[in-house]
Design a protein around this motif. Structure first.
Motif, PDB file in Angstrom:
ATOM      1  N   THR A  83       0.833  -1.203   0.000  1.00 32.89           N
ATOM      2  CA  THR A  83       0.000   0.000   0.000  1.00 32.89           C
ATOM      3  C   THR A  83       0.863   1.247   0.000  1.00 32.89           C
ATOM      4  N   PHE A  84       1.913   1.260   0.831  1.00 29.42           N
ATOM      5  CA  PHE A  84       2.818   2.412   0.868  1.00 29.42           C
ATOM      6  C   PHE A  84       3.523   2.593  -0.476  1.00 29.42           C
ATOM      7  N   GLU A  85       3.913   1.495  -1.102  1.00 33.93           N
ATOM      8  CA  GLU A  85       4.520   1.593  -2.430  1.00 33.93           C
ATOM      9  C   GLU A  85       3.552   2.215  -3.431  1.00 33.93           C
ATOM     10  N   ILE A  87       1.138   4.289  -2.822  1.00 33.40           N
ATOM     11  CA  ILE A  87       1.019   5.728  -2.540  1.00 33.40           C
ATOM     12  C   ILE A  87       2.204   6.475  -3.139  1.00 33.40           C
ATOM     13  N   GLU A  88       3.404   5.948  -2.915  1.00 33.49           N
ATOM     14  CA  GLU A  88       4.588   6.599  -3.458  1.00 33.49           C
ATOM     15  C   GLU A  88       4.568   6.661  -4.982  1.00 33.49           C
ATOM     16  N   ALA A  89       4.014   5.627  -5.605  1.00 33.94           N
ATOM     17  CA  ALA A  89       3.975   5.569  -7.067  1.00 33.94           C
ATOM     18  C   ALA A  89       2.823   6.375  -7.647  1.00 33.94           C
ATOM     19  N   GLY A  90       1.951   6.915  -6.805  1.00 30.46           N
ATOM     20  CA  GLY A  90       0.834   7.712  -7.266  1.00 30.46           C
ATOM     21  C   GLY A  90      -0.388   6.911  -7.657  1.00 30.46           C
ATOM     22  N   ARG A  91      -0.374   5.604  -7.410  1.00 27.62           N
ATOM     23  CA  ARG A  91      -1.541   4.795  -7.737  1.00 27.62           C
ATOM     24  C   ARG A  91      -2.657   4.956  -6.708  1.00 27.62           C
ATOM     25  N   LEU A  92      -2.281   5.365  -5.517  1.00 25.92           N
ATOM     26  CA  LEU A  92      -3.237   5.673  -4.459  1.00 25.92           C
ATOM     27  C   LEU A  92      -2.844   6.990  -3.809  1.00 25.92           C
ATOM     28  N   THR A  93      -3.820   7.655  -3.194  1.00 34.21           N
ATOM     29  CA  THR A  93      -3.545   8.744  -2.275  1.00 34.21           C
ATOM     30  C   THR A  93      -4.197   8.382  -0.952  1.00 34.21           C
ATOM     31  N   LYS A  94      -3.897   9.135   0.083  1.00 31.81           N
ATOM     32  CA  LYS A  94      -4.492   8.827   1.378  1.00 31.81           C
ATOM     33  C   LYS A  94      -6.001   9.053   1.386  1.00 31.81           C
ATOM     34  N   SER A  95      -6.485   9.832   0.433  1.00 35.33           N
ATOM     35  CA  SER A  95      -7.924  10.094   0.372  1.00 35.33           C
ATOM     36  C   SER A  95      -8.664   9.191  -0.616  1.00 35.33           C
ATOM     37  N   THR A  96      -7.935   8.364  -1.360  1.00 39.03           N
ATOM     38  CA  THR A  96      -8.580   7.438  -2.296  1.00 39.03           C
ATOM     39  C   THR A  96      -9.579   6.559  -1.547  1.00 39.03           C
ATOM     40  N   GLN A  97     -10.773   6.409  -2.127  1.00 38.47           N
ATOM     41  CA  GLN A  97     -11.799   5.568  -1.527  1.00 38.47           C
ATOM     42  C   GLN A  97     -11.646   4.132  -2.033  1.00 38.47           C
ATOM     43  N   ILE A  98     -11.520   3.201  -1.110  1.00 39.39           N
ATOM     44  CA  ILE A  98     -11.348   1.788  -1.432  1.00 39.39           C
ATOM     45  C   ILE A  98     -12.700   1.096  -1.306  1.00 39.39           C
ATOM     46  N   LEU A 141      -8.140  -3.700   0.413  1.00 39.48           N
ATOM     47  CA  LEU A 141      -6.910  -3.115  -0.126  1.00 39.48           C
ATOM     48  C   LEU A 141      -6.263  -4.057  -1.137  1.00 39.48           C
ATOM     49  N   GLY A 142      -6.220  -5.338  -0.806  1.00 38.84           N
ATOM     50  CA  GLY A 142      -5.629  -6.299  -1.726  1.00 38.84           C
ATOM     51  C   GLY A 142      -6.345  -6.335  -3.068  1.00 38.84           C
ATOM     52  N   GLU A 143      -7.657  -6.302  -3.019  1.00 37.39           N
ATOM     53  CA  GLU A 143      -8.428  -6.306  -4.262  1.00 37.39           C
ATOM     54  C   GLU A 143      -8.215  -5.022  -5.048  1.00 37.39           C
ATOM     55  N   ALA A 144      -8.084  -3.901  -4.348  1.00 36.69           N
ATOM     56  CA  ALA A 144      -7.857  -2.623  -5.031  1.00 36.69           C
ATOM     57  C   ALA A 144      -6.501  -2.605  -5.728  1.00 36.69           C
ATOM     58  N   LEU A 145      -5.513  -3.250  -5.141  1.00 32.31           N
ATOM     59  CA  LEU A 145      -4.163  -3.221  -5.699  1.00 32.31           C
ATOM     60  C   LEU A 145      -3.902  -4.361  -6.678  1.00 32.31           C
ATOM     61  N   GLY A 146      -4.579  -5.488  -6.483  1.00 37.25           N
ATOM     62  CA  GLY A 146      -4.295  -6.652  -7.310  1.00 37.25           C
ATOM     63  C   GLY A 146      -5.413  -7.103  -8.217  1.00 37.25           C
ATOM     64  N   THR A 148      -7.823  -9.044  -7.703  1.00 32.58           N
ATOM     65  CA  THR A 148      -8.416 -10.090  -6.869  1.00 32.58           C
ATOM     66  C   THR A 148      -7.464 -10.341  -5.701  1.00 32.58           C
ATOM     67  N   GLU A 149      -7.998 -10.915  -4.629  1.00 33.20           N
ATOM     68  CA  GLU A 149      -7.119 -11.215  -3.499  1.00 33.20           C
ATOM     69  C   GLU A 149      -6.085 -12.268  -3.891  1.00 33.20           C
ATOM     70  N   GLU A 150      -6.465 -13.226  -4.706  1.00 33.23           N
ATOM     71  CA  GLU A 150      -5.528 -14.255  -5.142  1.00 33.23           C
ATOM     72  C   GLU A 150      -4.369 -13.656  -5.914  1.00 33.23           C
ATOM     73  N   ARG A 151      -4.669 -12.762  -6.827  1.00 31.40           N
ATOM     74  CA  ARG A 151      -3.619 -12.107  -7.603  1.00 31.40           C
ATOM     75  C   ARG A 151      -2.754 -11.243  -6.689  1.00 31.40           C
ATOM     76  N   PHE A 152      -3.357 -10.562  -5.740  1.00 28.87           N
ATOM     77  CA  PHE A 152      -2.589  -9.730  -4.814  1.00 28.87           C
ATOM     78  C   PHE A 152      -1.634 -10.605  -3.991  1.00 28.87           C
ATOM     79  N   ALA A 153      -2.073 -11.775  -3.582  1.00 30.31           N
ATOM     80  CA  ALA A 153      -1.209 -12.674  -2.816  1.00 30.31           C
ATOM     81  C   ALA A 153       0.012 -13.084  -3.644  1.00 30.31           C
ATOM     82  N   GLU A 154      -0.182 -13.297  -4.937  1.00 26.38           N
ATOM     83  CA  GLU A 154       0.951 -13.600  -5.807  1.00 26.38           C
ATOM     84  C   GLU A 154       1.913 -12.418  -5.854  1.00 26.38           C
ATOM     85  N   MET A 155       1.369 -11.206  -5.903  1.00 30.01           N
ATOM     86  CA  MET A 155       2.205 -10.011  -5.886  1.00 30.01           C
ATOM     87  C   MET A 155       2.952  -9.870  -4.560  1.00 30.01           C
TER      88      MET A 155
END
Length: 313
Positions: A83-85, A87-98, A141-146, A148-155
């Motif tokens: 999640t912190f990565e 934010i740093e990369a600009g894919r999320l902000t602290k105000s992004t709604q998940i 959060l995992g689903e938002a970044l990946g 699916t949760e399964e894909r996020f777990a692979e990441m």
């Protein structure tokens, strides 16, 4: 999750000289100074522990550090790292709604409690993981970044390898029971070091004892924070198969430790072991400050404690 070793003078020095890669095979007995040897917080089948100098990566103590254990909610440390990565990369902000999916909302406690389709901002989501260990939010959060949760777990597993966590496999974002999701005390130290060194600007989340959300104050259950001098985070975890786990960060007068205890029979016995380890090994830790290390440097510092300065940016 572990078994127990006690360090002794020459044998321990030999283990440290060999480095962490070979330390799984070193067993030593004895005492150091006048401080009692730490007592394991659980039975030998689940217990594991490790103490590392947070300034230079030197291994000060280990017991079953390479043995396979279940991470439980320590998993959320990696969810937050990614999640912190983002934010740093600009894919999320602290105000992004998940958004919270049906799958995320259906996760068992500990949770915040959402209906499918509701949302949570990223800042609150980070607190929900770091303080409350909310399973529903971890999955969201995992689903938002990946996707699916399964894909996020692979990441997550791929990121673990990148950081040098060589014996960790993630299968979900929360740490809920999955017999295929395993780690080691050593790998959890690597992750704890990487979080503090890579994201010092976000590290304060791990030291929070409560946060306010939707008009309520939500309190955490890491009793070491605010009670034991120098403790400034990180994360607790528990499932029945793992016992009581914790990764603890200590920062006192320039001395830093990362302490991992896994497989405690109770939260109280686990915390007592952490306190014993801090009392025993904090005086041995080096004094900082040191430059901020690159993420992979945490592993390299542990594997070759003789070269710490060459491994920092």
């Amino acid at each position: 999750m572990v078994s127990f070793l006690r360090p002794a003078s020459l044998a321990k020095a030999a283990c440290l000289a060999i480095g962490l890669a070979l330390m799984a095979g070193c067993t030593t007995t004895g005492t150091l100074g006048t401080v009692e040897a730490p007592r394991p917080a659980g039975d030998s089948a689940r217990h594991a522990a490790m103490v590392v100098d947070g300034n230079n990566g030197k291994v000060l103590y280990q017991a079953n550090a390479e043995a396979q254990r279940y991470p439980a909610s320590l998993t959320k440390m990696m969810t937050l790292y990614m999640t912190f990565e983002a934010i740093e990369a600009g894919r999320l902000t602290k105000s992004t709604q998940i958004p919270v999916s049906t799958h995320a909302a259906s996760r068992p406690p500990t949770k915040i409690g959402f209906r499918p389709g509701q949302t949570i901002d990223v800042d609150s989501a980070i607190y929900a993981l770091a303080v409350k260990s909310a399973n529903d939010v971890a999955v969201a959060l995992g689903e938002a970044l990946g996707g699916t949760e399964e894909r996020f777990a692979e990441m997550m597993t791929a990121k673990a390898r990148q950081l040098g966590m060589r014996n960790t496999v993630f299968r979900n974002a929360s740490g809920l029971p999955d017999e295929r999701q395993t780690t080691t005390a050593r790998d959890m130290v690597v992750l704890g070091l990487a979080l503090r060194n890579r994201f010092p600007q976000y590290y304060g989340y791990f030291g929070a004892r409560s946060f306010d959300y939707r008009g309520k104050t939500i309190r955490g259950h890491n009793d070491l924070i605010g009670r034991v001098e120098g403790v400034d985070g990180i994360k607790t975890g528990y499932i029945r198969a793992s016992g009581f786990n914790i990764v603890t960060s200590v920062n006192s007068e320039g001395r830093k430790l990362v302490v991992v205890v896994m497989g405690g029979d109770t939260a109280r016995s686990r915390n007592a072991e952490v306190e014993q380890l801090i009392e025993r090994y904090l005086p041995q830790a080096s004094r900082g400050p040191v430059p901020v290390a690159a993420p992979a440097a945490a592993t390299a510092m542990m594997d070759d404690p003789s070269r710490p300065q060459a491994l920092v940016q």
